[in-house]
Design an enzyme around this catalytic site. Structure first.
Site, PDB file in Angstrom:
ATOM      1  N   GLY A   1       0.837  -1.198   0.000  1.00 55.84           N
ATOM      2  CA  GLY A   1       0.000   0.000   0.000  1.00 55.84           C
ATOM      3  C   GLY A   1       0.869   1.244   0.000  1.00 55.84           C
TER       4      GLY A   1
ATOM      5  N   ASP B   1       4.712   0.942  15.865  1.00 57.31           N
ATOM      6  CA  ASP B   1       6.145   1.267  15.862  1.00 57.31           C
ATOM      7  C   ASP B   1       6.485   2.440  14.951  1.00 57.31           C
ATOM      8  OD1 ASP B   1       6.524  -0.902  17.507  1.00 57.31           O
ATOM      9  OD2 ASP B   1       7.986  -1.921  16.230  1.00 57.31           O
TER      10      ASP B   1
ATOM     11  N   GLY C   1      18.782  -1.599  18.037  1.00 54.45           N
ATOM     12  CA  GLY C   1      17.559  -0.799  18.000  1.00 54.45           C
ATOM     13  C   GLY C   1      16.820  -0.975  16.676  1.00 54.45           C
TER      14      GLY C   1
ATOM     15  N   HIS D   1      -2.452 -17.267  49.293  1.00 55.50           N
ATOM     16  CA  HIS D   1      -1.196 -17.796  49.833  1.00 55.50           C
ATOM     17  C   HIS D   1      -1.099 -19.286  49.530  1.00 55.50           C
ATOM     18  CE1 HIS D   1       2.188 -18.486  52.489  1.00 55.50           C
ATOM     19  NE2 HIS D   1       1.535 -19.528  52.981  1.00 55.50           N
TER      20      HIS D   1
ATOM     21  N   VAL E   1      31.802  -0.795  18.944  1.00 50.33           N
ATOM     22  CA  VAL E   1      32.319  -1.589  17.828  1.00 50.33           C
ATOM     23  C   VAL E   1      32.788  -0.634  16.727  1.00 50.33           C
ATOM     24  CG1 VAL E   1      31.709  -3.285  16.051  1.00 50.33           C
ATOM     25  CG2 VAL E   1      30.855  -3.553  18.391  1.00 50.33           C
TER      26      VAL E   1
ATOM     27  N   GLY F   1      20.598  -4.654  24.664  1.00 52.59           N
ATOM     28  CA  GLY F   1      19.242  -4.168  24.931  1.00 52.59           C
ATOM     29  C   GLY F   1      18.299  -5.360  25.043  1.00 52.59           C
TER      30      GLY F   1
END
Ligand code: FAD
Ligand code: NAD
Length: 483
Positions: free
Chosen positions: A122, A324, A283, A456, A245, A190
């Site tokens: 899309g 995200d 990430g 308990h 790195v 992470g």
């Protein structure tokens, strides 16, 4: 197919597919476009989460933990197990079967709710039009009153360690290894580095994590982070902080290929390590490739995320974005709730999300989970707070299960007693923290939690005792704060 919809969702990950289902439930004519294909070249729903993220990683975490337990961990219980074998391809196949079951389940849910599922790509055009290119290349222009972008994220690549899919891999490659690498390097300690590093460590790899930051899990409550670091060290994870790195070189040929990684240590020295495989997990970034026509009117923010307000509305009328691809933590449940909110707002409801109460979990063993603000954030804000801590070593249920590492930490406002955050490293931390999240949503004080009756013996009693400890009333540990 009619080309006009009430809602078109681009992306069928947990943000997009949930949005599409909720919109259809609300009587809106909804289509969901998804471009991901499985290994057989067929369109597949579920996005990163179901295909190469949350679910497959948890399947391998659970399988590898079972292997670790039977091969190393049961003598204390009086159980000795001999001749434990490991069949990595079978473990990977089991993971694949779970992914298949869940992703086909979404196809069923789409059908049951009347969502039109479209496989292909899309692209958002101007005026709420979407160019849909089907998997076999046919182009159709679709129109909608509302378009929801849920295109997700992709792993960040670093030029010093370019992923070749063979020796240098990302999280997707690390979920597909067919044998246990003798030495596994991980760039980035992470969430992904710790979860996937734990999987392969349990299965027998020597795992070295190279982390650029000097503080371990720097955005977490540092008391919990330090406790977690101690626990992981005992498990054999070699976590090197402050290591940057600077380069990598593939050495050898065929099956004996290895990667030599060059990095700068915390004290500024140059060092080298050679690994059989190297996972790059530094990430993820919002994914907007070939998604937005130049005149579609949608703006990005300075981090490349689609700019949205609190209600996930972009700056273009009728265009929304969730998950995200927008600001905030890259977590499946955050995206799903945004998807629901947007579907309901399109239908005229006033739904909102409380962004202050989004739980966060790292699924290592024991789990690490948090909700709300941590002690460092409270110190920085200057808000007066009090702390209640209960170690699992004082929990009968945790001792019975031989799961006594870690603690529950609850933070509450010093004056109002309102719960401001909860941070746990310990058994079933993910489920325990959710209890506090529910309490926080209802505006609970530490005393409210302390007045509740907990069964308990349960692990939840550790939450109860931490809430009691906030005001100096814990029963099963000496109280720091006396009342
Ligand atoms: P995605 O799941 O990335 O889905 C977006 C979809 O949009 C993709 O399928 C993509 O193909 C499709 N798409 C993109 N562009 C287009 C286009 N132009 N046309 C059509 N389709 C398009 N989160 C948790 O909460 N808990 C966890 O335990 C967890 N574990 C994880 C483990 C790993 C290894 C990884 C990598 C991630 C994990 N996450 C976890 C993060 C989680 O997977 C993401 O936060 C979540 O998937 C985001 O959902 P989304 O719907 O926004 O995007
Ligand atoms: P992350 O942000 O959690 O960790 C990346 C780490 O890499 C950081 O500690 C960072 O300091 C380090 N880093 C960055 N550049 C580096 C470099 N050049 N050298 C060494 N270290 C470097 O990211 P991730 O682990 O890749 O995961 C991505 C996202 O996926 C997470 O932020 C999370 O939103 C999501 N996720 C969630 C879960 C979960 O909820 N359990 C699991 C996996 C992934």
């Amino acid at each position: 197919m009619s080309d006009k919809f009430d809602v078109i969702v681009i992306g069928a990950g947990p943000a997009g597919y949930v949005c599409a289902i909720r919109a259809a439930q609300l009587g809106l004519k909804t289509a969901c476009i998804e471009k991901m294909q499985n290994s057989e070249g067929k369109g597949v729903n579920g996005g990163t989460c179901l295909n190469v993220g949350c679910i497959p990683s948890k399947a391998l975490l659970d399988s590898s933990y079972k292997y670790h337990e039977v091969s190393k961990g049961l003598e204390k219980h009086g159980i000795s197990v001999k001749g434990v074998g490991l069949d990595v391809p079978a473990m990977i196949d089991r993971k694949g079967a779970i992914v298949k079951q869940l992703t086909t389940g979404i196809a069923g849910l789409f059908k049951a709710n009347g969502v039109t599922s479209l496989f292909g790509t899309g692209k958002l055009l101007a005026e709420r039009k979407v160019e849909y290119t089907s998997s076999d290349g046919e182009v159709t222009i679709l129109e909608a009153d509302n378009v929801v972008i849920a295109s997700g994220s992709s792993p960040i690549d670093i030029p010093v360690a370019p992923v070749d899919g063979e020796v240098i891999i990302n999280s997707t490659g690390a979920l597909e290894l067919q044998s246990v690498p003798a030495r596994l390097g991980v760039i980035g300690a992470g969430v992904i580095g710790l979860e996937l590093g734990s999987v392969w460590n349990r299965l027998g790899s020597e795992v070295v994590l190279l982390e650029a930051m000097e503080d371990f899990l720097s955005i977490m409550d540092q008391q919990i982070a330090k406790e977690t670091q101690k626990i992981l060290k005992k498990q054999g994870l070699d976590i090197r902080l402050g290591c940057r790195v600077t380069g990598s070189e593939i050495k050898g040929r065929g099956k004996s290929k290895k990667v030599e990684v060059t990095f700068q240590t915390a004290d500024g020295q140059e060092a080298k390590e050679t690994f059989d495989k190297l996972i790059v997990c530094v990430g993820r970034r919002p994914y907007t490739e070939n998604l937005l026509a130049p005149d579609c009117g949608v703006a990005l923010d300075e981090r490349g995320s689609i700019y949205v307000n609190e209600r996930c509305s972009t700056n273009a009328p009728g265009i929304w974005a969730v998950g995200d691809v927008v600001r905030g933590p890259m977590l499946a449940h955050k995206g799903s709730e945004e998807g629901v909110m947007v579907a309901e707002r399109i239908a005229g409801h006033k739904t909102q999300i409380n962004y202050d109460i989004i739980p966060n979990v790292i699924y290592i063993h024991p789990e690490v989970a948090s909700v709300g603000r941590n002690e460092e954030q409270l110190k920085q804000s200057g808000e007066p707070y009090k702390v209640g801590i209960f170690p699992f070593v004082a929990s009968g249920r945790a001792l019975a299960a031989d799961e006594s590492e870690g603690m529950v930490k609850i933070l509450a406002h010093a004056d109002t007693d309102r719960v401001l955050g909860c941070h746990i490293v310990g058994p079933s931390a993910a489920d325990l923290v959710q209890q506090v999240a529910i309490a926080m949503e209802f505006g609970s004080t530490a005393e409210d939690l302390a007045l509740m009756v907990f069964g308990h013996p349960t692990l939840s009693e550790a939450v109860h005792e931490a809430a009691l400890a906030v005001n100096g009333h814990a029963i099963h540990i000496p109280n720091k704060r006396k009342r």
